[in-house]
Write a protein that holds these residues in place. Structure first.
Motif, mmCIF file in Angstrom:
data_model
loop_
_atom_site.group_PDB
_atom_site.id
_atom_site.type_symbol
_atom_site.label_atom_id
_atom_site.label_comp_id
_atom_site.label_asym_id
_atom_site.label_seq_id
_atom_site.Cartn_x
_atom_site.Cartn_y
_atom_site.Cartn_z
ATOM 1 N N ALA A 45 0.836 -1.209 0.000
ATOM 2 C CA ALA A 45 0.000 0.000 0.000
ATOM 3 C C ALA A 45 0.866 1.252 0.000
ATOM 4 O O ALA A 45 1.849 1.349 0.733
ATOM 5 N N TYR A 46 0.494 2.217 -0.838
ATOM 6 C CA TYR A 46 1.121 3.529 -0.779
ATOM 7 C C TYR A 46 0.091 4.609 -0.442
ATOM 8 O O TYR A 46 0.405 5.799 -0.402
ATOM 9 N N GLY A 47 -1.142 4.199 -0.179
ATOM 10 C CA GLY A 47 -2.228 5.095 0.199
ATOM 11 C C GLY A 47 -3.365 4.283 0.779
ATOM 12 O O GLY A 47 -3.245 3.071 0.990
ATOM 13 N N GLU A 48 -4.480 4.932 1.022
ATOM 14 C CA GLU A 48 -5.596 4.278 1.691
ATOM 15 C C GLU A 48 -6.653 3.730 0.737
ATOM 16 O O GLU A 48 -7.466 2.897 1.131
ATOM 17 N N LYS A 49 -6.675 4.181 -0.505
ATOM 18 C CA LYS A 49 -7.698 3.732 -1.450
ATOM 19 C C LYS A 49 -7.369 2.350 -1.992
ATOM 20 O O LYS A 49 -6.195 1.949 -2.009
ATOM 21 N N PRO A 50 -8.379 1.596 -2.441
ATOM 22 C CA PRO A 50 -8.162 0.205 -2.853
ATOM 23 C C PRO A 50 -7.103 0.028 -3.935
ATOM 24 O O PRO A 50 -6.345 -0.952 -3.913
ATOM 25 N N ARG A 51 -7.046 0.940 -4.883
ATOM 26 C CA ARG A 51 -6.097 0.790 -5.981
ATOM 27 C C ARG A 51 -4.754 1.471 -5.720
ATOM 28 O O ARG A 51 -3.869 1.465 -6.590
ATOM 29 N N GLN A 52 -4.588 2.019 -4.546
ATOM 30 C CA GLN A 52 -3.311 2.643 -4.206
ATOM 31 C C GLN A 52 -2.366 1.594 -3.618
ATOM 32 O O GLN A 52 -1.989 1.622 -2.448
ATOM 33 N N VAL A 53 -1.998 0.670 -4.477
ATOM 34 C CA VAL A 53 -1.104 -0.434 -4.118
ATOM 35 C C VAL A 53 -0.096 -0.611 -5.249
ATOM 36 O O VAL A 53 -0.339 -0.213 -6.391
ATOM 37 N N MET A 54 1.014 -1.243 -4.935
ATOM 38 C CA MET A 54 2.040 -1.493 -5.949
ATOM 39 C C MET A 54 2.691 -2.845 -5.693
ATOM 40 O O MET A 54 2.632 -3.394 -4.581
ATOM 41 N N ASP A 55 3.281 -3.387 -6.732
ATOM 42 C CA ASP A 55 4.105 -4.587 -6.628
ATOM 43 C C ASP A 55 5.559 -4.163 -6.749
ATOM 44 O O ASP A 55 5.897 -3.274 -7.557
ATOM 45 N N LEU A 56 6.411 -4.790 -5.967
ATOM 46 C CA LEU A 56 7.842 -4.509 -6.006
ATOM 47 C C LEU A 56 8.578 -5.805 -6.303
ATOM 48 O O LEU A 56 8.440 -6.789 -5.571
ATOM 49 N N PHE A 57 9.337 -5.795 -7.369
ATOM 50 C CA PHE A 57 10.107 -6.968 -7.792
ATOM 51 C C PHE A 57 11.583 -6.682 -7.569
ATOM 52 O O PHE A 57 12.087 -5.634 -8.001
ATOM 53 N N ARG A 58 12.228 -7.593 -6.876
ATOM 54 C CA ARG A 58 13.637 -7.382 -6.529
ATOM 55 C C ARG A 58 14.537 -8.317 -7.340
ATOM 56 O O ARG A 58 14.206 -9.486 -7.544
ATOM 57 N N PRO A 59 15.690 -7.817 -7.791
ATOM 58 C CA PRO A 59 16.626 -8.667 -8.522
ATOM 59 C C PRO A 59 17.385 -9.584 -7.574
ATOM 60 O O PRO A 59 17.355 -9.387 -6.354
ATOM 61 N N PRO A 100 3.016 0.390 -9.850
ATOM 62 C CA PRO A 100 1.827 0.784 -9.086
ATOM 63 C C PRO A 100 0.542 0.680 -9.900
ATOM 64 O O PRO A 100 0.539 0.870 -11.120
ATOM 65 N N SER A 101 -0.547 0.379 -9.218
ATOM 66 C CA SER A 101 -1.879 0.671 -9.735
ATOM 67 C C SER A 101 -2.258 2.075 -9.276
ATOM 68 O O SER A 101 -1.584 2.664 -8.425
ATOM 69 N N TYR A 102 -3.317 2.606 -9.838
ATOM 70 C CA TYR A 102 -3.820 3.915 -9.413
ATOM 71 C C TYR A 102 -5.314 3.961 -9.681
ATOM 72 O O TYR A 102 -5.850 3.184 -10.488
ATOM 73 N N THR A 103 -6.002 4.834 -8.996
ATOM 74 C CA THR A 103 -7.439 4.978 -9.179
ATOM 75 C C THR A 103 -7.720 5.445 -10.607
ATOM 76 O O THR A 103 -7.075 6.360 -11.112
ATOM 77 N N LEU A 104 -8.673 4.791 -11.258
ATOM 78 C CA LEU A 104 -8.940 5.058 -12.665
ATOM 79 C C LEU A 104 -10.069 6.072 -12.839
ATOM 80 O O LEU A 104 -10.918 6.250 -11.970
ATOM 81 N N ALA A 105 -10.064 6.726 -14.001
ATOM 82 C CA ALA A 105 -11.213 7.540 -14.405
ATOM 83 C C ALA A 105 -12.379 6.604 -14.712
ATOM 84 O O ALA A 105 -12.171 5.479 -15.169
ATOM 85 N N PRO A 106 -13.613 7.008 -14.434
ATOM 86 C CA PRO A 106 -14.025 8.348 -14.014
ATOM 87 C C PRO A 106 -13.981 8.593 -12.506
ATOM 88 O O PRO A 106 -14.300 9.709 -12.079
ATOM 89 N N GLU A 107 -13.602 7.570 -11.716
ATOM 90 C CA GLU A 107 -13.557 7.801 -10.272
ATOM 91 C C GLU A 107 -12.553 8.893 -9.910
ATOM 92 O O GLU A 107 -12.782 9.675 -8.977
ATOM 93 N N ALA A 108 -11.438 8.931 -10.628
ATOM 94 C CA ALA A 108 -10.421 9.947 -10.368
ATOM 95 C C ALA A 108 -10.201 10.793 -11.617
ATOM 96 O O ALA A 108 -10.236 10.278 -12.737
ATOM 97 N N ARG A 109 -9.964 12.049 -11.430
ATOM 98 C CA ARG A 109 -9.559 12.926 -12.523
ATOM 99 C C ARG A 109 -8.060 12.738 -12.779
ATOM 100 O O ARG A 109 -7.329 12.222 -11.908
ATOM 101 N N ILE A 110 -7.583 13.163 -13.930
ATOM 102 C CA ILE A 110 -6.178 12.967 -14.266
ATOM 103 C C ILE A 110 -5.269 13.694 -13.276
ATOM 104 O O ILE A 110 -4.212 13.177 -12.899
ATOM 105 N N SER A 111 -5.666 14.855 -12.828
ATOM 106 C CA SER A 111 -4.848 15.560 -11.839
ATOM 107 C C SER A 111 -4.716 14.755 -10.546
ATOM 108 O O SER A 111 -3.655 14.772 -9.904
ATOM 109 N N GLN A 112 -5.758 14.038 -10.171
ATOM 110 C CA GLN A 112 -5.683 13.183 -8.984
ATOM 111 C C GLN A 112 -4.788 11.978 -9.232
ATOM 112 O O GLN A 112 -4.025 11.563 -8.346
ATOM 113 N N ILE A 113 -4.872 11.420 -10.426
ATOM 114 C CA ILE A 113 -4.014 10.283 -10.769
ATOM 115 C C ILE A 113 -2.543 10.698 -10.708
ATOM 116 O O ILE A 113 -1.686 9.951 -10.219
ATOM 117 N N THR A 114 -2.241 11.901 -11.175
ATOM 118 C CA THR A 114 -0.875 12.413 -11.091
ATOM 119 C C THR A 114 -0.384 12.410 -9.649
ATOM 120 O O THR A 114 0.751 12.001 -9.362
#
Length: 269
Positions: A45-59, A100-114
């Motif tokens: 998680a990098y935030g509190e919203k459901p899509r505010q998550v990321m995968d980290l792959f290590r070499p 990372p994933s991020y919240t998609l439109a139309p739930e989020a505006r592009i400025s929010q995705i940024t």
């Protein structure tokens, strides 16, 4: 003169077998994650919203740095789970990769995705030491270049580590999106389309930017790539541009799977 703006930005309609790419990516990504085992740290998680998550792959072995790859999908499709296998080239080169994933439109505006992608980069940089690279495909190309405009919200620490940004088939002027039917989801207005367009903003100094596009892509994607290269060069950025011969919008990212590909070398330096 463009009369059909929806067609001008329609990739699937002009690429034979386009749907095969979209169907294949999640399967290949899942197999790649499974093969990595514990080196794949999922749903961080990098935030509190459901899509505010990321995968980290290590070499394996020592990390040389961090690559953050931001996916596309016109800011309204896909998530991190479709793209995992495109970390292959960077991992083989000794770099950790965050997706990372991020919240998609139309739930989020592009400025929010940024802002969400900014938070994801900050979180990933807190988990991996060393230099940072950003790369994004399509809408992701817009997002990573937006993060290196002069009004960037990235912290000073991350900006000091950030040396290279690669936009792959990115959309850098959002004003044409106002003409597309998909804007019913994006909800862009004239003010936001200008504010969120990298070509209408000044780039940060001391960051190398690569604008990469398939030579066989829709003319608008080639134009959008050339536009960024031309304008940011005129604003003092250390810019480069590549038109990748024989590549279209869906296979232009295949070079990310090969450590020694020209694209991978451009991304990592």
């Amino acid at each position: 003169m463009i009369r059909d703006w929806d067609d001008a930005y329609a990739n699937r309609d002009h690429i034979p077998g386009a749907d095969d790419f979209v169907r294949r990516w999640p399967e290949e990504a899942a197999a790649f994650r499974a093969a990595l085992g514990e080196r794949a740290e999922l749903d961080l998680a990098y935030g509190e919203k459901p899509r505010q998550v990321m995968d980290l792959f290590r070499p394996e072995g020592q990390h040389l740095g961090l690559l953050v790859f931001v996916h596309g999908g016109y800011w309204r499709m896909f998530d991190k789970s479709n793209w995992s296998h495109f970390a292959e080239g960077a991992l083989a080169s000794g770099w950790a990769v965050a997706m990372p994933s991020y919240t998609l439109a139309p739930e989020a505006r592009i400025s929010q995705i940024t802002q969400e992608v900014t938070a994801a980069v900050e979180a990933a940089a807190g988990l991996v030491q060393g230099p940072v690279r950003l790369a994004g495909h399509s809408a992701g190309g817009h997002l990573v270049t937006r993060l290196v405009c002069r009004d960037s919200c990235l912290s000073e620490d991350v900006l000091e580590r950030l040396e290279r940004v690669t936009s792959i088939s990115g959309v850098h002027d959002l004003r044409p999106m106002l003409r597309l039917a998909m804007n019913a989801d994006l909800r862009l207005d004239a003010a936001e389309s200008r504010a969120e367009s990298p070509v209408l903003r000044e780039p940060l100094e001391d960051v190398r930017v690569m604008a990469w596009v398939g030579a066989d892509e829709r003319p608008e994607f080639v134009r959008q790539t050339t536009l960024l290269a031309n304008i940011w060069t005129g604003l003092g950025a250390e810019m480069a541009q590549v038109k990748d011969a024989g590549r279209h919008h869906f296979d232009v990212i295949d070079g990310l799977r090969e450590a020694d590909s020209p694209l991978m070398q451009a991304v990592l330096g």
